[in-house]
Design a protein around this motif. Structure first.
Motif, PDB file in Angstrom:
ATOM      1  N   PHE A  58      42.799  33.125  45.051  1.00  0.00           N
ATOM      2  CA  PHE A  58      42.582  34.667  44.502  1.00  0.00           C
ATOM      3  C   PHE A  58      43.567  35.193  45.699  1.00  0.00           C
ATOM      4  CE2 PHE A  58      39.560  33.562  47.855  1.00  0.00           C
ATOM      5  CZ  PHE A  58      39.817  34.404  48.883  1.00  0.00           C
ATOM      6  N   PHE A  59      44.154  34.426  46.791  1.00  0.00           N
ATOM      7  CA  PHE A  59      44.778  34.961  48.086  1.00  0.00           C
ATOM      8  C   PHE A  59      46.539  34.868  47.577  1.00  0.00           C
ATOM      9  CE2 PHE A  59      44.030  30.680  49.167  1.00  0.00           C
ATOM     10  CZ  PHE A  59      45.461  30.227  49.365  1.00  0.00           C
ATOM     11  N   LEU A  60      46.718  34.173  46.285  1.00  0.00           N
ATOM     12  CA  LEU A  60      48.104  33.958  46.236  1.00  0.00           C
ATOM     13  C   LEU A  60      48.888  35.014  45.510  1.00  0.00           C
ATOM     14  CD1 LEU A  60      47.471  30.236  44.852  1.00  0.00           C
ATOM     15  CD2 LEU A  60      48.856  30.960  46.747  1.00  0.00           C
ATOM     16  N   PRO A  61      50.226  35.268  45.838  1.00  0.00           N
ATOM     17  CA  PRO A  61      50.709  36.409  45.074  1.00  0.00           C
ATOM     18  C   PRO A  61      50.927  36.134  43.398  1.00  0.00           C
ATOM     19  CG  PRO A  61      52.211  34.791  46.032  1.00  0.00           C
ATOM     20  CD  PRO A  61      51.159  34.553  46.426  1.00  0.00           C
ATOM     21  N   GLY A  62      50.711  37.269  42.855  1.00  0.00           N
ATOM     22  CA  GLY A  62      50.593  37.241  41.378  1.00  0.00           C
ATOM     23  C   GLY A  62      51.451  38.215  40.694  1.00  0.00           C
ATOM     24  N   ASP A  63      51.464  39.608  40.644  1.00  0.00           N
ATOM     25  CA  ASP A  63      52.108  40.461  40.044  1.00  0.00           C
ATOM     26  C   ASP A  63      53.508  40.502  40.810  1.00  0.00           C
ATOM     27  OD1 ASP A  63      50.246  41.408  38.194  1.00  0.00           O
ATOM     28  OD2 ASP A  63      49.239  42.188  39.965  1.00  0.00           O
ATOM     29  N   SER A  64      53.624  40.423  42.255  1.00  0.00           N
ATOM     30  CA  SER A  64      54.686  40.241  42.856  1.00  0.00           C
ATOM     31  C   SER A  64      55.916  39.186  42.606  1.00  0.00           C
ATOM     32  CB  SER A  64      54.690  40.770  44.173  1.00  0.00           C
ATOM     33  OG  SER A  64      53.692  39.735  44.811  1.00  0.00           O
ATOM     34  N   GLY A  97      55.740  47.687  47.459  1.00  0.00           N
ATOM     35  CA  GLY A  97      55.533  48.570  46.660  1.00  0.00           C
ATOM     36  C   GLY A  97      54.478  48.072  45.180  1.00  0.00           C
ATOM     37  N   ILE A  98      54.799  46.782  44.757  1.00  0.00           N
ATOM     38  CA  ILE A  98      53.913  46.249  43.898  1.00  0.00           C
ATOM     39  C   ILE A  98      52.566  45.864  44.238  1.00  0.00           C
ATOM     40  CG2 ILE A  98      53.770  44.010  42.297  1.00  0.00           C
ATOM     41  CD1 ILE A  98      56.661  43.984  42.161  1.00  0.00           C
ATOM     42  N   VAL A  99      52.464  45.391  45.616  1.00  0.00           N
ATOM     43  CA  VAL A  99      51.221  45.317  46.058  1.00  0.00           C
ATOM     44  C   VAL A  99      50.406  46.625  46.107  1.00  0.00           C
ATOM     45  CG1 VAL A  99      49.831  44.650  48.126  1.00  0.00           C
ATOM     46  CG2 VAL A  99      51.807  43.146  47.460  1.00  0.00           C
ATOM     47  N   PHE A 152      46.280  42.186  35.276  1.00  0.00           N
ATOM     48  CA  PHE A 152      46.861  42.986  35.893  1.00  0.00           C
ATOM     49  C   PHE A 152      46.300  43.260  37.174  1.00  0.00           C
ATOM     50  CE2 PHE A 152      48.249  43.148  31.601  1.00  0.00           C
ATOM     51  CZ  PHE A 152      49.762  43.297  31.639  1.00  0.00           C
ATOM     52  N   LEU A 153      45.144  42.891  37.641  1.00  0.00           N
ATOM     53  CA  LEU A 153      44.504  43.212  38.787  1.00  0.00           C
ATOM     54  C   LEU A 153      44.386  41.957  39.699  1.00  0.00           C
ATOM     55  CD1 LEU A 153      41.830  45.469  37.317  1.00  0.00           C
ATOM     56  CD2 LEU A 153      43.788  46.350  38.526  1.00  0.00           C
ATOM     57  N   PRO A 154      44.811  42.043  41.041  1.00  0.00           N
ATOM     58  CA  PRO A 154      44.655  41.010  41.917  1.00  0.00           C
ATOM     59  C   PRO A 154      43.032  40.684  42.104  1.00  0.00           C
ATOM     60  CG  PRO A 154      46.226  42.577  42.675  1.00  0.00           C
ATOM     61  CD  PRO A 154      45.347  43.257  41.498  1.00  0.00           C
ATOM     62  N   ILE A 155      42.751  39.531  42.516  1.00  0.00           N
ATOM     63  CA  ILE A 155      41.518  38.903  42.661  1.00  0.00           C
ATOM     64  C   ILE A 155      40.612  38.994  41.507  1.00  0.00           C
ATOM     65  CG2 ILE A 155      39.580  39.375  43.973  1.00  0.00           C
ATOM     66  CD1 ILE A 155      40.921  40.557  46.199  1.00  0.00           C
ATOM     67  N   VAL A 170      42.261  48.961  42.964  1.00  0.00           N
ATOM     68  CA  VAL A 170      41.025  48.160  43.263  1.00  0.00           C
ATOM     69  C   VAL A 170      40.080  48.536  44.672  1.00  0.00           C
ATOM     70  CG1 VAL A 170      40.082  45.827  43.738  1.00  0.00           C
ATOM     71  CG2 VAL A 170      41.854  46.317  42.489  1.00  0.00           C
ATOM     72  N   LEU A 171      40.929  48.866  45.620  1.00  0.00           N
ATOM     73  CA  LEU A 171      40.287  49.095  47.034  1.00  0.00           C
ATOM     74  C   LEU A 171      39.629  50.695  46.682  1.00  0.00           C
ATOM     75  CD1 LEU A 171      43.388  48.275  49.272  1.00  0.00           C
ATOM     76  CD2 LEU A 171      41.154  47.170  49.047  1.00  0.00           C
ATOM     77  N   TRP A 172      40.166  51.445  46.042  1.00  0.00           N
ATOM     78  CA  TRP A 172      39.835  53.099  45.828  1.00  0.00           C
ATOM     79  C   TRP A 172      38.376  52.949  44.942  1.00  0.00           C
ATOM     80  CZ3 TRP A 172      39.484  57.542  47.446  1.00  0.00           C
ATOM     81  CH2 TRP A 172      38.969  58.498  46.503  1.00  0.00           C
ATOM     82  N   LYS A 173      38.087  51.848  44.079  1.00  0.00           N
ATOM     83  CA  LYS A 173      36.913  51.710  43.578  1.00  0.00           C
ATOM     84  C   LYS A 173      35.950  51.123  44.413  1.00  0.00           C
ATOM     85  CE  LYS A 173      38.316  51.221  38.865  1.00  0.00           C
ATOM     86  NZ  LYS A 173      38.417  50.448  37.427  1.00  0.00           N
TER      87      LYS A 173
END
Length: 225
Positions: free
Chosen positions: A44-50, A204-206, A138-141, A213-216
């Motif tokens: 889960f901590f690995l970079p995905g979208d970026s 920017g991508i992060v 499209f959502l980290p974690i 996600v953080l907002w929710k």
């Protein structure tokens, strides 16, 4: 590797340009990361979208040792390989969920496993149903734990595979092609080499992918309080 810094592990460019014994292994590392992030709970901590966006920018470098002679063909085959690893990763996650049952909800937290992410993914899955398998890409974690939840709730395997393939293809092709063709566009039209602005692109991508996600999470905490 003499100048290795642990902070490099947070930089997607590090994996893409990685060499071992003078041999470029970035392609294999990227493919493994995609599998690990979507198939191994520790990913889960690995970079995905970026990572995928930057991989699109560096697609020529990544495919240099297996070049097919066509720029479009190279980036298409690369996206297909990434999509395949994403599909296999989700299948592994589904299997883990199906075999573990509710064991994971009782498992203690560790450096590689956070129970709160499992609950967040469960809530996401309950909200969007089967479509969560696509949206989660499209959502980290969330993309790490969504297939696990699908396995725990015994989601129909045929439906899971349909949304798994669809989500993986949309995610890999959109991110890789965006990186590849944005890079070409800025270079050809404005003479701007995006490789010189990798740090800003990653930030920017992060920000774009994690802020929702953080907002929710923040809204949920405020509501509870």
């Amino acid at each position: 590797m003499e100048d290795f810094n642990w902070l490099q592990l947070l930089n997607p460019e590090f994996y893409i340009l990685l060499e071992f014994g003078g041999i470029k292994i970035g392609l294999f590392v990227v493919l493994f990361i995609i599998f690990a992030e979507t198939g191994l709970l520790a990913g889960f901590f690995l970079p995905g979208d970026s990572l995928l966006f930057l991989a699109g920018i560096y697609s020529e470098t990544l495919m240099s040792q297996v070049s097919l002679g066509s720029d479009f063909l190279n980036v298409t085959v690369f996206a297909l390989l990434v999509s395949l690893m994403g599909i296999l990763g989700n299948m592994a996650g589904y299997w883990v969920g199906a075999k573990s049952g509710n064991y994971l909800f009782n498992k203690e937290d560790s450096f590689f496993f956070k129970k709160k992410y499992l609950y967040q993914s469960k809530a996401f899955f309950e909200k969007y149903g089967n479509r969560a398998i696509v949206f989660a890409r499209f959502l980290p974690i969330v993309r790490t734990f969504a297939p696990v939840i699908a396995g725990i709730v015994s989601m129909d395997k045929k439906k899971f595979m349909f949304y798994n393939i669809l989500g993986s293809a949309l995610w890999s092709f959109s991110m890789i092609f965006a990186g590849h063709y944005f890079y070409a566009f800025f270079l050809d039209k404005f003479g701007i080499d995006l490789k010189h602005y990798i740090e800003y692109i990653v930030i920017g991508i992060v920000a774009v992918t994690t802020l929702p996600v953080l907002w929710k999470i923040l809204k949920k905490r405020v509501h509870i309080e």
